[in-house]
Design a protein around this motif. Structure first.
Motif, short mmCIF file in Angstrom:
data_model
loop_
_atom_site.label_atom_id
_atom_site.label_comp_id
_atom_site.label_asym_id
_atom_site.label_seq_id
_atom_site.Cartn_x
_atom_site.Cartn_y
_atom_site.Cartn_z
N GLU A 77 0.82 -1.21 0.00
CA GLU A 77 0.00 0.00 0.00
C GLU A 77 0.86 1.26 0.00
N GLY A 78 1.99 1.23 0.70
CA GLY A 78 2.87 2.40 0.79
C GLY A 78 3.49 2.79 -0.53
N VAL A 79 3.97 1.80 -1.31
CA VAL A 79 4.62 2.14 -2.58
C VAL A 79 3.60 2.48 -3.66
N SER A 80 2.33 2.11 -3.47
CA SER A 80 1.32 2.44 -4.48
C SER A 80 0.56 3.71 -4.13
N GLN A 81 0.18 3.91 -2.86
CA GLN A 81 -0.60 5.09 -2.48
C GLN A 81 0.11 6.00 -1.50
N GLY A 82 0.89 5.45 -0.59
CA GLY A 82 1.56 6.24 0.44
C GLY A 82 0.68 6.36 1.68
N PHE A 83 1.28 6.87 2.75
CA PHE A 83 0.58 7.06 4.02
C PHE A 83 0.75 8.50 4.46
N GLY A 120 12.87 10.24 3.15
CA GLY A 120 11.66 9.63 2.62
C GLY A 120 10.38 10.16 3.25
N ILE A 121 10.49 11.10 4.18
CA ILE A 121 9.31 11.67 4.85
C ILE A 121 9.20 13.13 4.45
N GLN A 122 7.98 13.53 4.03
CA GLN A 122 7.72 14.93 3.69
C GLN A 122 6.80 15.52 4.75
N VAL A 123 7.09 16.75 5.15
CA VAL A 123 6.27 17.46 6.13
C VAL A 123 5.75 18.71 5.46
N ALA A 124 4.43 18.93 5.56
CA ALA A 124 3.80 20.12 5.00
C ALA A 124 2.95 20.77 6.09
N VAL A 125 2.78 22.09 5.99
CA VAL A 125 1.97 22.84 6.95
C VAL A 125 0.87 23.55 6.18
N GLU A 126 -0.37 23.37 6.66
CA GLU A 126 -1.52 24.02 6.04
C GLU A 126 -2.11 25.02 7.04
N GLY A 127 -2.12 26.29 6.69
CA GLY A 127 -2.75 27.30 7.53
C GLY A 127 -2.09 27.50 8.88
N ASN A 128 -0.81 27.32 9.02
CA ASN A 128 -0.02 27.53 10.24
C ASN A 128 -0.32 26.57 11.39
N VAL A 131 -0.45 20.20 10.43
CA VAL A 131 0.80 19.60 9.95
C VAL A 131 0.45 18.26 9.31
N VAL A 132 0.98 18.01 8.10
CA VAL A 132 0.75 16.76 7.39
C VAL A 132 2.09 16.06 7.22
N VAL A 133 2.20 14.85 7.76
CA VAL A 133 3.41 14.03 7.63
C VAL A 133 3.07 12.92 6.65
N SER A 134 3.85 12.79 5.55
CA SER A 134 3.54 11.78 4.55
C SER A 134 4.80 11.07 4.10
N GLY A 135 4.62 9.83 3.63
CA GLY A 135 5.73 9.02 3.16
C GLY A 135 5.22 7.65 2.74
N ILE A 136 6.16 6.75 2.37
CA ILE A 136 5.75 5.43 1.90
C ILE A 136 5.84 4.37 2.99
N ASP A 137 6.61 4.60 4.04
CA ASP A 137 6.77 3.62 5.12
C ASP A 137 5.87 4.00 6.29
N LYS A 138 4.86 3.19 6.55
CA LYS A 138 3.85 3.51 7.57
C LYS A 138 4.48 3.65 8.95
N GLU A 139 5.45 2.82 9.26
CA GLU A 139 6.10 2.85 10.56
C GLU A 139 6.86 4.16 10.77
#
Length: 179
Positions: A77-83, A120-128, A131-139
């Motif tokens: 699921e991680g390599v196809s959609q991500g978490f 491999g982990i991306q961090v984004a901030v929406e509206g201060n 916080v959205v943490v995303s990547g392919i490895d769920k752990e």
């Protein structure tokens, strides 16, 4: 038999799975993950499905059967959609921002807290405050979100702090005022 462990894992068309003994490698559009599974379980690919079976009926094999099936399923699921994990910051003056790859948190301490996400982990901030943490490895995504939350966990009196999106914080009554 493990109810989770005996369920087959469907592999999407754009994902390639390589099984080399106990090592399982999964490649997909988002990246590549590999993991060495314990010797008590085996993984077999039949067409576009993966089956995780245990070698014997020992206690350790039964314990690891469902776990290994879930780990392999999360890799697919991680390599196809991500978490992704979402966090909310609540409190007057509390905010977050991304500077380069790093996350800067202003959450009531004398200095801002800087968190460097792992590879491999991306961090984004929406509206201060979101916080959205995303990547392919769920752990790793979960551990990074937990590290961010641990900077200022929500407190029970005013509810200020960093919490997971949708997390319920049980509130306590404060001191009773003078009469």
């Amino acid at each position: 038999m493990s109810r989770i462990g005996k369920r087959p894992i469907s592999v999407p068309a754009k994902v390639a799975v390589t099984i080399d003994g106990q090592s399982v490698t999964v490649k997909g559009p988002k990246g590549e993950l590999s993991r060495v599974l314990p010797g008590e379980v085996t993984v077999a690919q039949e067409g576009d499905t993966l089956l995780v079976t245990r070698r014997d009926e020992s206690r350790v094999a039964r314990q690891r059967h469902g776990l290994c099936r879930t780990l392999v399923s999360n890799m697919v699921e991680g390599v196809s959609q991500g978490f992704q994990r979402r966090l909310e910051i609540q409190g007057v003056g509390y905010r977050a921002q991304v500077q380069g790859r790093n996350l800067i948190l202003n959450v009531g301490y004398s200095k801002p807290v800087e968190i460097e996400p792992p590879d491999g982990i991306q961090v984004a901030v929406e509206g201060n405050v979101n916080v959205v943490v995303s990547g392919i490895d769920k752990e790793v995504v979960g551990n990074t979100a937990a590290r961010i939350r641990a900077v200022r966990p929500p407190e029970p009196y005013k509810g200020k702090g960093i919490r997971y999106s949708g997390e319920f914080v049980r509130r306590k009554a404060g001191k009773a005022g003078k009469k």
